[in-house]
Design an enzyme around this catalytic site. Structure first.
Site, short mmCIF file in Angstrom:
data_model
loop_
_atom_site.label_atom_id
_atom_site.label_comp_id
_atom_site.label_asym_id
_atom_site.label_seq_id
_atom_site.Cartn_x
_atom_site.Cartn_y
_atom_site.Cartn_z
N GLU A 211 16.34 21.35 8.87
CA GLU A 211 16.06 22.34 9.93
C GLU A 211 16.82 22.00 11.21
O GLU A 211 17.18 22.88 11.98
CB GLU A 211 14.55 22.42 10.21
CG GLU A 211 13.70 22.88 9.03
CD GLU A 211 13.59 24.40 8.90
OE1 GLU A 211 14.13 25.15 9.74
OE2 GLU A 211 12.95 24.85 7.92
N GLU B 143 8.91 38.10 17.42
CA GLU B 143 9.67 38.26 16.18
C GLU B 143 9.98 39.71 15.87
O GLU B 143 9.62 40.23 14.82
CB GLU B 143 8.88 37.64 15.02
CG GLU B 143 9.77 37.39 13.81
CD GLU B 143 9.10 36.52 12.78
OE1 GLU B 143 7.89 36.58 12.65
OE2 GLU B 143 9.83 35.78 12.11
N LYS C 238 3.99 30.20 16.49
CA LYS C 238 3.44 30.76 15.25
C LYS C 238 2.36 29.84 14.73
O LYS C 238 2.58 28.65 14.55
CB LYS C 238 4.53 30.88 14.19
CG LYS C 238 5.38 32.11 14.31
CD LYS C 238 6.16 32.28 13.01
CE LYS C 238 7.16 33.41 13.11
NZ LYS C 238 7.95 33.53 11.87
N ARG D 224 -11.41 33.30 22.25
CA ARG D 224 -10.23 34.18 22.38
C ARG D 224 -9.05 33.49 23.03
O ARG D 224 -8.27 34.10 23.74
CB ARG D 224 -10.58 35.46 23.14
CG ARG D 224 -11.59 36.33 22.42
CD ARG D 224 -11.65 37.74 22.96
NE ARG D 224 -12.76 38.46 22.36
CZ ARG D 224 -13.97 38.54 22.91
NH1 ARG D 224 -14.20 37.98 24.07
NH2 ARG D 224 -14.92 39.20 22.29
N HIS E 92 9.87 22.09 1.42
CA HIS E 92 10.41 23.21 2.19
C HIS E 92 11.84 22.96 2.71
O HIS E 92 12.75 23.77 2.48
CB HIS E 92 9.47 23.54 3.36
CG HIS E 92 9.97 24.61 4.26
ND1 HIS E 92 10.03 25.94 3.88
CD2 HIS E 92 10.46 24.57 5.53
CE1 HIS E 92 10.53 26.66 4.87
NE2 HIS E 92 10.80 25.86 5.90
N HIS F 79 16.36 30.53 4.58
CA HIS F 79 14.95 30.61 4.20
C HIS F 79 14.66 31.64 3.11
O HIS F 79 13.68 31.50 2.39
CB HIS F 79 14.08 30.87 5.42
CG HIS F 79 13.84 29.63 6.24
ND1 HIS F 79 14.86 28.91 6.82
CD2 HIS F 79 12.69 28.95 6.54
CE1 HIS F 79 14.35 27.87 7.47
NE2 HIS F 79 13.04 27.86 7.32
N ASN G 11 15.57 32.26 10.20
CA ASN G 11 15.35 32.26 8.75
C ASN G 11 16.61 31.96 7.95
O ASN G 11 16.62 32.11 6.74
CB ASN G 11 14.77 33.61 8.30
CG ASN G 11 13.35 33.78 8.78
OD1 ASN G 11 12.60 32.80 8.87
ND2 ASN G 11 12.98 35.00 9.11
N ARG H 235 14.84 36.66 16.48
CA ARG H 235 14.14 35.51 15.91
C ARG H 235 14.37 35.38 14.41
O ARG H 235 14.22 34.30 13.85
CB ARG H 235 12.64 35.64 16.23
CG ARG H 235 11.86 34.39 15.96
CD ARG H 235 10.55 34.35 16.74
NE ARG H 235 9.73 33.25 16.30
CZ ARG H 235 8.66 32.82 16.93
NH1 ARG H 235 8.25 33.41 18.02
NH2 ARG H 235 7.96 31.80 16.47
N LYS I 146 15.81 26.40 19.28
CA LYS I 146 14.74 27.30 18.84
C LYS I 146 14.10 27.97 20.05
O LYS I 146 13.77 29.15 20.02
CB LYS I 146 13.70 26.55 18.02
CG LYS I 146 12.61 27.50 17.50
CD LYS I 146 11.82 26.99 16.34
CE LYS I 146 10.82 28.08 15.89
NZ LYS I 146 9.90 27.61 14.86
N HIS J 120 12.82 30.01 0.30
CA HIS J 120 11.45 30.39 -0.07
C HIS J 120 11.37 30.81 -1.53
O HIS J 120 10.39 30.51 -2.23
CB HIS J 120 10.96 31.55 0.81
CG HIS J 120 10.48 31.10 2.16
ND1 HIS J 120 10.57 31.91 3.28
CD2 HIS J 120 9.92 29.94 2.58
CE1 HIS J 120 10.07 31.25 4.33
NE2 HIS J 120 9.68 30.06 3.93
#
Lengths: 374, 374
Positions: free
Chosen positions: B191, B242, B149, B127, B272, B253, B250, B246, B232, B257
């Site tokens: 980025e 998020e 993330k 955990r 990407h 993105h 994107n 946040r 960031k 994407h």
């Protein structure tokens, strides 16, 4: 006309992760209304097992539909072996396949296995979705529904993979406990009594007086479950990520787990709550042996647990137990066996448990050698 | 004698989950000392892929040994397909098999795939264990190493299963970037530039002046990576889970994407960062079209990204793109296509990005129809 016992609500205070545990009769039939009132527009994936589904799934689905809640059920095989990666993948796929979003909920309808597995899935799909528990065993109602521990087993041991993920709501329907085998109810009762032994001596006294009513159902049962949930909630609120005080919840569990392992987790010989019952008696007796507590307290614990029908002695376990060396291995998880210090939950008396991190392994060994025959 | 550029340290402020990102040359060779100084007695499982292992694993293992840190490596196949459940199980088993405890660390040596997968494992074994990142791509250094993330892909989509799990330490060795293919370095640079476009106009101006030095290595590269990480980190500190701000990360993105999906995530056609580069130009042009920003800003963004060698136009992508309807489907994830409002990150100018949740799908459709040929 019978009198309807009122519901009790226990609030688990964890800041923005706080949630309610609602305890009382008929809650499955009212689940749709309870959920819709708190989470308008929510959609659900209901995870359950075949046994629980047979008894309660139709009722829950109907209740959700009545509340205007769209829900997609998934029925898994019952049993501990369901707490594994393959089944986790199945649950995640089901939730994603139903196109649920982060604010939608995974609903666990079942005992600890279903709760732990579904909660884990809710914790990792989309990096955390809503989670609602409808626990159907006494153990799940007073133990696994509070605290946010979720997970699965690994070939390396039980509950080794998981996350802390708090539910958004717990609906503990006390009526469903009437359908439990008495042995399972008793095993759950051991965990109820545990909360009295940790830090609520007056609750333990109340249980000694009222346990028959708790077993019978009605207001006393609701009271006992609510008190157990509240006790665990207080400990968890003080130590959400298990860095200190939460260890007190392991009263009886070090001995208990060792006995479970020693019987190969064979539920026909020993179920978890039974191991905890024997473990709690051993913890009190060992504390008396160390002159920390009075032998009278140990005797009182043994007397009560035995009175409700729980095993309280190693000799109560059917079949042979392995040698004490093996028991010590399970206790020490292969480390520090017979030498060095172990951490145990010991006690200074009823309701005065504490974390002892300097327990000598050889003292435990001698104690177990003596006790195993008695 | 060459002058050694000094290291920079970015602190990510997340209360008790705060951590340092150390950025500079030679950090893999110093990893053992850096980790041992912060976490005396820690043991590690090092997760990497075959390509990175060939270049850097020996050096890291030697450095850990020198620091007195016991470490057990696991080498996985490189590539996005490694971000799946089977490989997650493999990593968890490796960590448990090495008998690591909660305070021990999973060390990710690699790019985003290794970081996301290893971080997820670190988040769920026992955990939550300690997690240390040694990112070896520019993208991983400025993007995936900040924010916590973690996750894997599902048959239902990318990154749909995972947890938020913050690292305890990030060691970004700027020397290793010299071994990257230039195309991969450029993609990571997109980025870096993004952070300027979101809310640091002076940083974007600095990049326009100094990008050749960033590509060459040395102090300018360290500066650029540190500024990106800080940018960031600031956004993440304000919105760890998020829920709002946040989303600004994107920028570029949504279009990006969609283009990645439209090219079937075929890295030979589009990686990407390249999708993000085209997406950022489109976001600025669309903002200009909506009279939110000056067309001059869009032209400036296009000019800079093109100058460093990034694709900036849909027409720069090799091969046919699917019909605009399909692109819209990817944008809307099958929902609200061509009707209703979409959420986009738009801008009022360089460094003035904002979340727009009322973008009309038909406007986007018309815009893309026009742009795809240009």
């Amino acid at each position: 006309m019978t009198q309807t016992p009122s519901h009790e609500t226990v609030r688990v205070n964890l800041g923005e992760r706080s949630y309610d545990i609602v305890i009382g009769p008929g809650l499955i039939a009212r689940a749709g209304a309870e959920i819709a009132a708190r989470k308008p527009g929510i959609r659900c994936a209901v995870i359950t097992d075949r046994n629980v589904a047979a008894a309660h799934l139709d009722s829950l689905m109907e209740s959700l539909a009545t509340g205007g809640i769209e829900a997609v059920p998934l029925v898994l095989e019952p049993g501990e072996k369901t707490k594994r990666f393959d089944e986790l993948v199945k649950v995640c796929d089901h939730v994603l396949g139903a196109r649920l979003e982060r604010g939608d909920a995974v609903v666990a309808l079942g005992g600890g296995v279903i709760g732990d597995l579904s909660g884990f899935a809710a914790g990792i799909v989309r990096r955390g979705m809503s989670f609602i528990q409808v626990p159907t065993s006494l153990l799940a109602q007073v133990d696994s529904s509070v605290g946010g521990k979720t997970g699965i087993n690994s070939s390396h041991g039980k509950n080794l993979i998981g996350v802390f993920h708090q539910p958004d709501l717990v609906l503990a329907d006390t009526d469903v406990l009437d359908t439990l085998p008495i042995r399972e109810f008793r095993a759950g009762y051991a965990e109820v009594a545990k909360y009295g032994l940790i830090d609520r001596p007056e609750f333990f006294g109340w249980l000694e007086q009222n346990w028959r009513d708790v077993f019978a159902g009605g207001a006393a049962r609701i009271r006992a479950i609510a008190t157990g949930c509240q006790a665990k909630a207080d400990v968890v609120a003080a130590d959400e990520r298990e860095k200190g005080a939460r260890a007190l919840l392991n009263l009886g569990h070090t001995f208990g787990h060792a006995l479970e392992a020693a019987t190969d987790y064979d539920g026909r010989r020993l179920v978890h709550g039974e191991g905890v019952a024997i473990g709690m008696v051993l913890a009190h007796e060992f504390s008396a042996r160390m002159n920390l507590a009075s032998p009278d307290d140990a005797a009182r614990v043994q007397r009560h647990l035995s009175e409700v029908g729980l095993p309280t002695r190693m000799a109560d376990i059917e079949g042979e137990l392995p040698a004490t060396d093996i028991l010590m291995k399970h206790i020490g998880q292969d480390k520090k066996v017979r030498r060095g210090a172990l951490t145990f939950i010991l006690t200074r008396g009823i309701g005065e448990a504490f974390v002892a991190d300097d327990v000598q392994a050889d003292e435990v060994f001698r104690f177990l050698e003596e006790k195993r025959g008695s």
